[in-house]
Design a protein around this motif. Structure first.
Motif, PDB file in Angstrom:
ATOM      1  N   TYR A   1       5.529 -10.670  -4.237  1.00  0.00           N
ATOM      2  CA  TYR A   1       6.753 -11.263  -4.794  1.00  0.00           C
ATOM      3  C   TYR A   1       7.091 -10.657  -6.153  1.00  0.00           C
ATOM      4  O   TYR A   1       8.232 -10.259  -6.396  1.00  0.00           O
ATOM      5  CB  TYR A   1       6.577 -12.776  -4.904  1.00  0.00           C
ATOM      6  N   PHE A   2       6.113 -10.584  -7.047  1.00  0.00           N
ATOM      7  CA  PHE A   2       6.376 -10.071  -8.390  1.00  0.00           C
ATOM      8  C   PHE A   2       6.740  -8.590  -8.368  1.00  0.00           C
ATOM      9  O   PHE A   2       7.672  -8.155  -9.051  1.00  0.00           O
ATOM     10  CB  PHE A   2       5.163 -10.303  -9.291  1.00  0.00           C
ATOM     11  N   GLN A   3       6.007  -7.818  -7.594  1.00  0.00           N
ATOM     12  CA  GLN A   3       6.253  -6.379  -7.590  1.00  0.00           C
ATOM     13  C   GLN A   3       7.557  -6.009  -6.896  1.00  0.00           C
ATOM     14  O   GLN A   3       8.208  -5.045  -7.277  1.00  0.00           O
ATOM     15  CB  GLN A   3       5.069  -5.648  -6.935  1.00  0.00           C
ATOM     16  N   ARG A   4       7.955  -6.786  -5.926  1.00  0.00           N
ATOM     17  CA  ARG A   4       9.163  -6.464  -5.165  1.00  0.00           C
ATOM     18  C   ARG A   4      10.445  -6.978  -5.808  1.00  0.00           C
ATOM     19  O   ARG A   4      11.491  -6.324  -5.742  1.00  0.00           O
ATOM     20  CB  ARG A   4       9.062  -7.043  -3.748  1.00  0.00           C
ATOM     21  N   TYR A   5      10.385  -8.150  -6.433  1.00  0.00           N
ATOM     22  CA  TYR A   5      11.637  -8.820  -6.796  1.00  0.00           C
ATOM     23  C   TYR A   5      11.846  -9.073  -8.283  1.00  0.00           C
ATOM     24  O   TYR A   5      12.924  -9.502  -8.672  1.00  0.00           O
ATOM     25  CB  TYR A   5      11.738 -10.157  -6.043  1.00  0.00           C
ATOM     26  N   GLN A   6      10.848  -8.803  -9.113  1.00  0.00           N
ATOM     27  CA  GLN A   6      11.009  -9.106 -10.535  1.00  0.00           C
ATOM     28  C   GLN A   6      12.175  -8.340 -11.154  1.00  0.00           C
ATOM     29  O   GLN A   6      12.877  -8.858 -12.020  1.00  0.00           O
ATOM     30  CB  GLN A   6       9.718  -8.811 -11.301  1.00  0.00           C
TER      31      GLN A   6
ATOM     32  N   LEU B   1       0.809  -1.227   0.000  1.00  0.00           N
ATOM     33  CA  LEU B   1       0.000   0.000   0.000  1.00  0.00           C
ATOM     34  C   LEU B   1       0.839   1.272   0.000  1.00  0.00           C
ATOM     35  O   LEU B   1       0.575   2.205  -0.773  1.00  0.00           O
ATOM     36  CB  LEU B   1      -0.937   0.004   1.210  1.00  0.00           C
ATOM     37  N   ARG B   2       1.863   1.334   0.841  1.00  0.00           N
ATOM     38  CA  ARG B   2       2.599   2.572   1.042  1.00  0.00           C
ATOM     39  C   ARG B   2       3.839   2.707   0.158  1.00  0.00           C
ATOM     40  O   ARG B   2       4.217   3.826  -0.198  1.00  0.00           O
ATOM     41  CB  ARG B   2       3.007   2.693   2.521  1.00  0.00           C
ATOM     42  N   ILE B   3       4.481   1.588  -0.151  1.00  0.00           N
ATOM     43  CA  ILE B   3       5.718   1.661  -0.933  1.00  0.00           C
ATOM     44  C   ILE B   3       5.474   1.323  -2.399  1.00  0.00           C
ATOM     45  O   ILE B   3       5.910   2.055  -3.292  1.00  0.00           O
ATOM     46  CB  ILE B   3       6.790   0.718  -0.337  1.00  0.00           C
ATOM     47  N   GLU B   4       4.750   0.234  -2.661  1.00  0.00           N
ATOM     48  CA  GLU B   4       4.463  -0.148  -4.048  1.00  0.00           C
ATOM     49  C   GLU B   4       3.246   0.582  -4.618  1.00  0.00           C
ATOM     50  O   GLU B   4       2.961   0.479  -5.811  1.00  0.00           O
ATOM     51  CB  GLU B   4       4.251  -1.664  -4.143  1.00  0.00           C
ATOM     52  N   LYS B   5       2.524   1.298  -3.744  1.00  0.00           N
ATOM     53  CA  LYS B   5       1.400   2.151  -4.162  1.00  0.00           C
ATOM     54  C   LYS B   5       0.277   1.390  -4.861  1.00  0.00           C
ATOM     55  O   LYS B   5      -0.291   1.836  -5.853  1.00  0.00           O
ATOM     56  CB  LYS B   5       1.889   3.281  -5.079  1.00  0.00           C
ATOM     57  N   ASN B   6      -0.051   0.212  -4.343  1.00  0.00           N
ATOM     58  CA  ASN B   6      -1.161  -0.551  -4.907  1.00  0.00           C
ATOM     59  C   ASN B   6      -2.497   0.099  -4.564  1.00  0.00           C
ATOM     60  O   ASN B   6      -2.693   0.577  -3.448  1.00  0.00           O
ATOM     61  CB  ASN B   6      -1.142  -1.986  -4.366  1.00  0.00           C
ATOM     62  N   LYS B   7      -3.419   0.046  -5.507  1.00  0.00           N
ATOM     63  CA  LYS B   7      -4.758   0.599  -5.296  1.00  0.00           C
ATOM     64  C   LYS B   7      -5.802  -0.493  -5.079  1.00  0.00           C
ATOM     65  O   LYS B   7      -6.923  -0.214  -4.686  1.00  0.00           O
ATOM     66  CB  LYS B   7      -5.171   1.448  -6.508  1.00  0.00           C
ATOM     67  N   PHE B   8      -5.423  -1.741  -5.372  1.00  0.00           N
ATOM     68  CA  PHE B   8      -6.316  -2.887  -5.220  1.00  0.00           C
ATOM     69  C   PHE B   8      -7.656  -2.681  -5.927  1.00  0.00           C
ATOM     70  O   PHE B   8      -8.713  -2.942  -5.383  1.00  0.00           O
ATOM     71  CB  PHE B   8      -6.544  -3.200  -3.738  1.00  0.00           C
ATOM     72  N   LYS B   9      -7.580  -2.206  -7.171  1.00  0.00           N
ATOM     73  CA  LYS B   9      -8.760  -2.062  -8.012  1.00  0.00           C
ATOM     74  C   LYS B   9      -8.774  -3.176  -9.054  1.00  0.00           C
ATOM     75  O   LYS B   9      -7.723  -3.635  -9.488  1.00  0.00           O
ATOM     76  CB  LYS B   9      -8.755  -0.702  -8.711  1.00  0.00           C
ATOM     77  N   ILE B  10      -9.977  -3.606  -9.438  1.00  0.00           N
ATOM     78  CA  ILE B  10     -10.097  -4.640 -10.457  1.00  0.00           C
ATOM     79  C   ILE B  10      -9.768  -4.031 -11.819  1.00  0.00           C
ATOM     80  O   ILE B  10     -10.401  -3.063 -12.248  1.00  0.00           O
ATOM     81  CB  ILE B  10     -11.507  -5.250 -10.473  1.00  0.00           C
ATOM     82  N   ALA B  11      -8.775  -4.580 -12.486  1.00  0.00           N
ATOM     83  CA  ALA B  11      -8.347  -4.043 -13.777  1.00  0.00           C
ATOM     84  C   ALA B  11      -9.445  -4.219 -14.825  1.00  0.00           C
ATOM     85  O   ALA B  11     -10.203  -5.192 -14.798  1.00  0.00           O
ATOM     86  CB  ALA B  11      -7.067  -4.734 -14.232  1.00  0.00           C
TER      87      ALA B  11
END
Length: 208
Positions: A126-131, A47-57
């Motif tokens: 995992y994908f957003q942090r380490y890819q 939420l705070r670092i990767e700035k996810n909005k958790f909205k359905i694409a």
């Protein structure tokens, strides 16, 4: 921007150290505290670092997703039914036939309180942090599946480790293609619920 060393240390603690520790005997309440704190950390980062909005694409191809999932589920259903038929026939469809209400409750609890958190951690996080740390996408996916399998080490069951590794590959490929936590959660829930339905839930820690 957090350093590579920080992220690799984070990966080691969350995906290796903690799961391995859960396979060791020590008070369950300590494991629960570690699990809750770890999940809170993951949510904070998303939420705070990767700035996810958790909205359905809006771009999701539901038709393609369900077509592929149905084909894979058919294969899984045939193989697991044959396995139960020859290896453990007394438990084939035992819960759905004898305790249908408990079966429905288990499917709901598993899908909401187990599958979704797992996919937030093992795919979204995992994908957003380490890819960005891996140049080889195939290796990245194999590591993801391996870590997902390792998360089930506490069951101390070789078949569970194999099934979760295969599942990890499928879920990682789905997330790589769709970037959707929702779709990969649905897929995970479908396959997991089938395992309970066919009679393999006991080895995954659910009553039969």
């Amino acid at each position: 921007m957090q350093s590579t060393v920080y992220k690799l240390s984070e990966l080691f603690i969350i995906f290796i150290l903690v799961p391995v520790s859960f396979a060791i005997d020590y008070p369950i309440w300590i494991k629960m505290i570690i699990g809750v704190l770890g999940f809170m950390y993951v949510l904070f980062v998303l939420l705070r670092i990767e700035k996810n909005k958790f909205k359905i694409a809006q771009h999701l191809n539901w038709k393609s997703f369900f077509k592929r999932t149905f084909i894979q589920l058919t294969i899984i259903a045939v193989l697991t039914t044959l396995y139960m038929l020859f290896v453990d026939p007394p438990n084939l469809y035992v819960v759905v036939l004898n305790k249908p209400l408990m079966w429905l409750i288990l499917l709901f609890v598993y899908s909401v309180f187990s599958v979704y958190p797992q996919e937030l951690i093992y795919r979204t996080f995992y994908f957003q942090r380490y890819q960005s740390l891996f140049k080889n996408e195939t290796l990245f996916i194999i590591i993801n599946a391996t870590l997902f399998s390792l998360a089930h080490l506490f069951f101390r069951n070789g078949l569970v480790m194999i099934l979760t590794f295969i599942g990890g590959i499928l879920f990682a490929l789905t997330y790589k293609k769709t970037k959707s936590t929702l779709l990969v959660t649905i897929e995970h829930a479908i396959y997991g619920c089938w395992l309970f339905t066919v009679g393999m839930g006991e080895m995954l820690g659910f009553p039969s």
